[in-house]
Design a protein around this motif. Structure first.
Motif, PDB file in Angstrom:
ATOM      1  N   PRO A  72      97.990  39.324  65.561  1.00 38.35           N
ATOM      2  CA  PRO A  72      99.099  39.638  66.540  1.00 38.35           C
ATOM      3  C   PRO A  72     100.372  40.082  65.933  1.00 38.35           C
ATOM      4  CG  PRO A  72      98.743  37.354  66.465  1.00 38.35           C
ATOM      5  CD  PRO A  72      97.509  37.965  65.845  1.00 38.35           C
ATOM      6  N   HIS A  73     100.605  40.226  64.488  1.00 39.60           N
ATOM      7  CA  HIS A  73     101.696  40.836  63.744  1.00 39.60           C
ATOM      8  C   HIS A  73     101.534  42.144  63.652  1.00 39.60           C
ATOM      9  CE1 HIS A  73      98.640  40.369  61.014  1.00 39.60           C
ATOM     10  NE2 HIS A  73      99.017  41.363  60.080  1.00 39.60           N
ATOM     11  N   ILE A  74     100.380  42.848  64.331  1.00 38.71           N
ATOM     12  CA  ILE A  74     100.343  44.367  64.197  1.00 38.71           C
ATOM     13  C   ILE A  74     100.655  44.647  65.887  1.00 38.71           C
ATOM     14  CG2 ILE A  74      98.818  46.321  63.995  1.00 38.71           C
ATOM     15  CD1 ILE A  74      99.421  44.951  61.293  1.00 38.71           C
ATOM     16  N   CYS A  75     101.644  45.633  65.859  1.00 36.76           N
ATOM     17  CA  CYS A  75     101.882  46.290  67.325  1.00 36.76           C
ATOM     18  C   CYS A  75     101.843  47.555  67.382  1.00 36.76           C
ATOM     19  CB  CYS A  75     103.265  45.485  67.651  1.00 36.76           C
ATOM     20  SG  CYS A  75     103.448  43.622  67.646  1.00 36.76           S
ATOM     21  N   ALA A  76     101.662  48.308  68.400  1.00 34.87           N
ATOM     22  CA  ALA A  76     101.758  49.685  68.760  1.00 34.87           C
ATOM     23  C   ALA A  76     102.763  49.740  69.849  1.00 34.87           C
ATOM     24  CB  ALA A  76     100.334  49.881  69.179  1.00 34.87           C
ATOM     25  N   SER A  77     103.463  50.716  69.408  1.00 35.45           N
ATOM     26  CA  SER A  77     104.724  51.348  70.507  1.00 35.45           C
ATOM     27  C   SER A  77     104.599  52.668  70.749  1.00 35.45           C
ATOM     28  CB  SER A  77     105.977  51.192  69.924  1.00 35.45           C
ATOM     29  OG  SER A  77     105.961  51.560  68.844  1.00 35.45           O
ATOM     30  N   TRP A  78     104.725  53.121  72.095  1.00 37.54           N
ATOM     31  CA  TRP A  78     104.762  54.305  72.737  1.00 37.54           C
ATOM     32  C   TRP A  78     106.247  54.827  72.849  1.00 37.54           C
ATOM     33  CZ3 TRP A  78     103.438  59.109  73.321  1.00 37.54           C
ATOM     34  CH2 TRP A  78     102.128  59.341  73.658  1.00 37.54           C
ATOM     35  N   ALA A  79     106.866  55.780  72.049  1.00 34.93           N
ATOM     36  CA  ALA A  79     108.083  56.353  72.273  1.00 34.93           C
ATOM     37  C   ALA A  79     108.283  57.540  73.371  1.00 34.93           C
ATOM     38  CB  ALA A  79     108.533  56.606  70.779  1.00 34.93           C
ATOM     39  N   ASP A  80     109.521  57.400  73.793  1.00 38.15           N
ATOM     40  CA  ASP A  80     109.774  58.592  74.566  1.00 38.15           C
ATOM     41  C   ASP A  80     109.853  60.158  73.836  1.00 38.15           C
ATOM     42  OD1 ASP A  80     112.240  58.335  73.628  1.00 38.15           O
ATOM     43  OD2 ASP A  80     112.992  58.203  75.620  1.00 38.15           O
ATOM     44  N   GLY A  98     103.936  59.177  76.415  1.00 39.39           N
ATOM     45  CA  GLY A  98     103.137  58.711  77.412  1.00 39.39           C
ATOM     46  C   GLY A  98     103.300  57.061  77.632  1.00 39.39           C
ATOM     47  N   TYR A  99     102.447  56.480  78.234  1.00 42.24           N
ATOM     48  CA  TYR A  99     102.629  55.094  78.677  1.00 42.24           C
ATOM     49  C   TYR A  99     101.397  54.218  78.210  1.00 42.24           C
ATOM     50  CZ  TYR A  99     107.101  56.638  81.017  1.00 42.24           C
ATOM     51  OH  TYR A  99     108.164  57.265  81.159  1.00 42.24           O
ATOM     52  N   ALA A 100     100.064  54.892  78.356  1.00 42.73           N
ATOM     53  CA  ALA A 100      98.860  54.257  78.479  1.00 42.73           C
ATOM     54  C   ALA A 100      98.682  53.948  77.101  1.00 42.73           C
ATOM     55  CB  ALA A 100      97.926  55.038  78.947  1.00 42.73           C
ATOM     56  N   LEU A 126      92.067  50.982  69.188  1.00 46.73           N
ATOM     57  CA  LEU A 126      93.105  51.491  69.943  1.00 46.73           C
ATOM     58  C   LEU A 126      92.792  52.614  70.796  1.00 46.73           C
ATOM     59  CD1 LEU A 126      96.341  50.662  70.417  1.00 46.73           C
ATOM     60  CD2 LEU A 126      96.828  52.254  68.993  1.00 46.73           C
ATOM     61  N   VAL A 127      93.402  52.731  71.976  1.00 50.32           N
ATOM     62  CA  VAL A 127      93.482  54.135  72.718  1.00 50.32           C
ATOM     63  C   VAL A 127      94.843  54.261  73.277  1.00 50.32           C
ATOM     64  CG1 VAL A 127      90.972  54.626  73.477  1.00 50.32           C
ATOM     65  CG2 VAL A 127      92.381  52.894  74.620  1.00 50.32           C
ATOM     66  N   THR A 128      95.402  55.508  73.234  1.00 56.02           N
ATOM     67  CA  THR A 128      96.609  55.889  73.709  1.00 56.02           C
ATOM     68  C   THR A 128      96.278  57.169  74.668  1.00 56.02           C
ATOM     69  OG1 THR A 128      96.905  57.054  71.655  1.00 56.02           O
ATOM     70  CG2 THR A 128      98.054  54.899  71.706  1.00 56.02           C
ATOM     71  N   GLY A 129      97.012  57.092  75.766  1.00 56.23           N
ATOM     72  CA  GLY A 129      97.042  58.262  76.639  1.00 56.23           C
ATOM     73  C   GLY A 129      98.298  58.877  76.841  1.00 56.23           C
ATOM     74  N   ASP A 130      98.565  59.982  77.237  1.00 61.93           N
ATOM     75  CA  ASP A 130      99.875  60.693  77.403  1.00 61.93           C
ATOM     76  C   ASP A 130     100.053  61.236  78.828  1.00 61.93           C
ATOM     77  OD1 ASP A 130      98.549  63.322  77.239  1.00 61.93           O
ATOM     78  OD2 ASP A 130      98.651  63.288  75.069  1.00 61.93           O
ATOM     79  N   CYS A 131     101.195  62.062  79.125  1.00 65.03           N
ATOM     80  CA  CYS A 131     101.484  62.281  80.328  1.00 65.03           C
ATOM     81  C   CYS A 131     100.792  64.090  80.284  1.00 65.03           C
ATOM     82  CB  CYS A 131     103.038  62.790  80.526  1.00 65.03           C
ATOM     83  SG  CYS A 131     103.492  61.079  80.623  1.00 65.03           S
ATOM     84  N   LYS A 132     100.168  64.447  79.443  1.00 65.40           N
ATOM     85  CA  LYS A 132      99.286  65.680  79.436  1.00 65.40           C
ATOM     86  C   LYS A 132      97.853  65.485  79.551  1.00 65.40           C
ATOM     87  CE  LYS A 132     102.942  68.631  78.810  1.00 65.40           C
ATOM     88  NZ  LYS A 132     103.203  69.891  79.732  1.00 65.40           N
ATOM     89  N   ASN A 133      97.453  64.470  80.104  1.00 65.29           N
ATOM     90  CA  ASN A 133      95.945  64.212  80.662  1.00 65.29           C
ATOM     91  C   ASN A 133      95.299  63.665  79.343  1.00 65.29           C
ATOM     92  OD1 ASN A 133      97.360  65.537  82.442  1.00 65.29           O
ATOM     93  ND2 ASN A 133      95.886  67.085  82.537  1.00 65.29           N
ATOM     94  N   CYS A 134      95.780  63.658  77.974  1.00 62.67           N
ATOM     95  CA  CYS A 134      94.882  63.432  76.990  1.00 62.67           C
ATOM     96  C   CYS A 134      94.803  61.864  76.371  1.00 62.67           C
ATOM     97  CB  CYS A 134      95.534  64.387  75.636  1.00 62.67           C
ATOM     98  SG  CYS A 134      95.376  66.065  76.045  1.00 62.67           S
ATOM     99  N   ILE A 135      93.720  61.665  75.692  1.00 59.33           N
ATOM    100  CA  ILE A 135      93.423  60.151  75.367  1.00 59.33           C
ATOM    101  C   ILE A 135      93.034  60.376  73.995  1.00 59.33           C
ATOM    102  CG2 ILE A 135      92.231  57.943  75.525  1.00 59.33           C
ATOM    103  CD1 ILE A 135      92.035  58.745  78.518  1.00 59.33           C
ATOM    104  N   HIS A 136      93.717  59.288  73.050  1.00 57.03           N
ATOM    105  CA  HIS A 136      93.241  59.701  71.721  1.00 57.03           C
ATOM    106  C   HIS A 136      92.715  58.379  71.239  1.00 57.03           C
ATOM    107  CE1 HIS A 136      94.591  63.750  70.405  1.00 57.03           C
ATOM    108  NE2 HIS A 136      95.360  63.420  71.190  1.00 57.03           N
ATOM    109  N   SER A 154      98.771  63.226  84.519  1.00 56.64           N
ATOM    110  CA  SER A 154      98.998  62.292  83.387  1.00 56.64           C
ATOM    111  C   SER A 154      98.206  60.914  83.445  1.00 56.64           C
ATOM    112  CB  SER A 154     100.309  61.845  83.698  1.00 56.64           C
ATOM    113  OG  SER A 154     101.080  60.460  83.004  1.00 56.64           O
ATOM    114  N   VAL A 155      97.889  60.524  82.021  1.00 62.73           N
ATOM    115  CA  VAL A 155      97.180  59.152  82.143  1.00 62.73           C
ATOM    116  C   VAL A 155      98.088  58.174  82.047  1.00 62.73           C
ATOM    117  CG1 VAL A 155      95.598  57.843  80.578  1.00 62.73           C
ATOM    118  CG2 VAL A 155      95.207  60.239  80.929  1.00 62.73           C
TER     119      VAL A 155
END
Length: 474
Positions: free
Chosen positions: A178-186, A232-234, A245-255, A278-279
């Motif tokens: 839990p000390h490892i965190c992931a953040s999505w920036a605008d 993105g937000y996902a 981890l998976v991350t998704g953006d407003c251009k429909n892509c998931i990494h 958008s995902v």
């Protein structure tokens, strides 16, 4: 919430778990007020009226803020034990701000201790009506003492800020570490952070007040991924495979992110693509290491298997509007909840995929977009929903209307609750008082505790009827 006003006869109580007499004086000089359910979006406040919180509907209710509003937060798993029931509680969080200027933003790593409260009985064992010799003063005194069981005074907030350029769209702490965190920036960046030093400092500190609130720590992220083509937000960590981890953006892509060590990741440059818009949210399977689901503005939910290429294994129309949020039930892995921009939320059963319609329940209670949805980690049939209508609702899908039980409850409380006939029997609780609700989470180690964030700060709440339900269900 009770309506208090010039005309006390119109006082109303909204909470289904409220006890007898909530919001009304027990003084003999004031006429008895018969409560009825307050319906947000249906009932209107008259001039001079205002809603006031009915504290007796909660085992615990506290509000706080860390400065700028936070669009997203996460509860950080701690080492204080699971299934904690005794007050006062201590809770650890990470949260990302939405500041006026990009350079003013930060990620808050903080501890809230002395979260006091008390367990309440849904049906009062004794009241002023049962004992005519009990006056209002003695009754209020006993209630006051009851309130202070399990700690008293205000919660203590201890905060450490880490600089973050730009607003934080979403933030998640890894379950296993839990000390490892992931953040999505605008700004379109996804960053991974190691907050162990901050969490350790908070755990060791007993000093009251806000720590580090005036200073901001400049810390480099473990990873700063710029491969998404838009913000993105996902984002979601796998509960099965640590670090996946998976991350998704407003251009429909998931990494897809695969851990290569405790502090490095291999990020697949070729995205998963299957949505036409958008995902919005992502959820890993609670039991399968290779499966995750996504939802989109295109109204669909897609199911993915990372072993089968970059296209969805299955996809289906879930709502007539944007699908904003999803939650995969960790107690019943065949069930998925989804919340839509039209205010509806649905329950899907993956076992019905082959039949072409996965929906087993569909609710139209909220009138504005659903902003967050999450299954209880302790009870398979219970979930919480927040909406732009400034309501946080809690539901138990196993409930059905029971007229005999309702009549018995009314007899025990010696009053007619007079709940509207069109209220869904599965609706357990309605929490209000926050403006522009954004996100909610159940505490995985404290049954019955929910935390929510909104434009005006955070709430920690433990409704009295929810705690009872979870205790009976476990």
């Amino acid at each position: 919430m009770a309506r208090t006003l010039k005309n006390p006869k119109k006082a109303k109580i909204k909470n289904k778990g409220s006890k007898k007499g909530d919001g009304a004086s027990t003084s003999s000089s004031v006429p008895t007020i018969r409560p009825r359910v307050w319906q947000p979006g249906v009932d209107e406040l008259e001039e001079g009226e205002e809603l006031q919180c009915d504290p007796s509907a909660y085992n615990s209710l506290h509000a706080f803020h860390i400065g700028w509003p936070c669009l997203s937060f996460d509860i950080v798993r701690d080492s204080l034990g699971s299934d904690r029931k005794d007050f006062p509680h201590t809770v650890y969080f990470v949260a990302g701000t939405q500041a006026e200027k990009a350079s003013w933003n930060s990620i808050g790593v903080f501890k809230v201790s002395n979260v006091s409260g008390t367990r309440r009985e849904l049906v009062p064992t004794k009241s002023a009506e049962d004992d005519p010799d009990m006056d209002a003063e003695s009754s209020d005194s006993e209630n006051s003492e009851d309130e202070e069981e399990g700690g008293s005074g205000a919660p203590v907030l201890q905060l450490r800020k880490v600089a973050h350029h730009g607003c934080v769209n979403r933030i998640r702490a890894m379950t296993q570490n839990p000390h490892i965190c992931a953040s999505w920036a605008d700004s379109g960046h996804v960053q991974l952070w190691d907050f162990s030093s901050h969490l350790n400092a908070l755990a060791e500190s007993e000093t009251e007040g806000i720590q580090g609130a005036s200073s901001v720590f400049n810390q480099a992220p473990l990873v700063n991924f710029r491969g998404h083509k838009d913000e993105g937000y996902a984002i979601d960590w796998s509960p099965v495979v640590a670090g996946r981890l998976v991350t998704g953006d407003c251009k429909n892509c998931i990494h897809l992110w695969e851990p290569t060590s405790g502090s490095t990741w291999n990020i697949d440059a070729t995205p998963f693509v299957g949505h036409s818009a958008s995902v919005e949210d992502l959820q890993w399977s609670p039991s399968e290491p290779h499966a995750f689901v996504s939802c989109s503005v295109d109204g669909t939910i897609a199911i993915w298997d990372i072993r089968l290429g970059k296209s969805p294994a299955a996809s289906f129309k879930a709502h007539d509007a944007d699908v904003n949020v999803i939650s995969w039930n960790r107690q019943a892995s065949c069930m998925l909840a989804s919340g839509s921009d039209d205010g509806t939320f649905s329950i899907h059963d993956f076992r019905l995929l082959k039949d072409g319609n996965t929906v087993v329940a569909h609710f139209k209670y909220h009138k504005y977009p659903v902003t967050s949805i999450e299954w209880s980690p302790h009870e398979a049939s219970t979930l919480a929903v927040s909406s732009f209508d400034n309501q946080l609702t809690i539901w138990d899908l196993s409930l059905e209307k029971d007229e005999e039980e309702e009549a018995e409850f009314k007899a025990q409380t010696r009053e007619q609750v007079n709940a509207p006939e069109d209220l869904p029997p599965q609706l357990l609780f309605v929490h209000q008082g926050q403006k522009d609700l954004k996100e909610l989470h159940w505490h995985a180690q404290i049954p019955g505790m929910i935390v929510s964030t909104a434009a005006d700060g955070f709430n920690i709440l433990m409704p009295s009827n929810i705690q009872s339900t979870l205790s009976n269900g476990s």
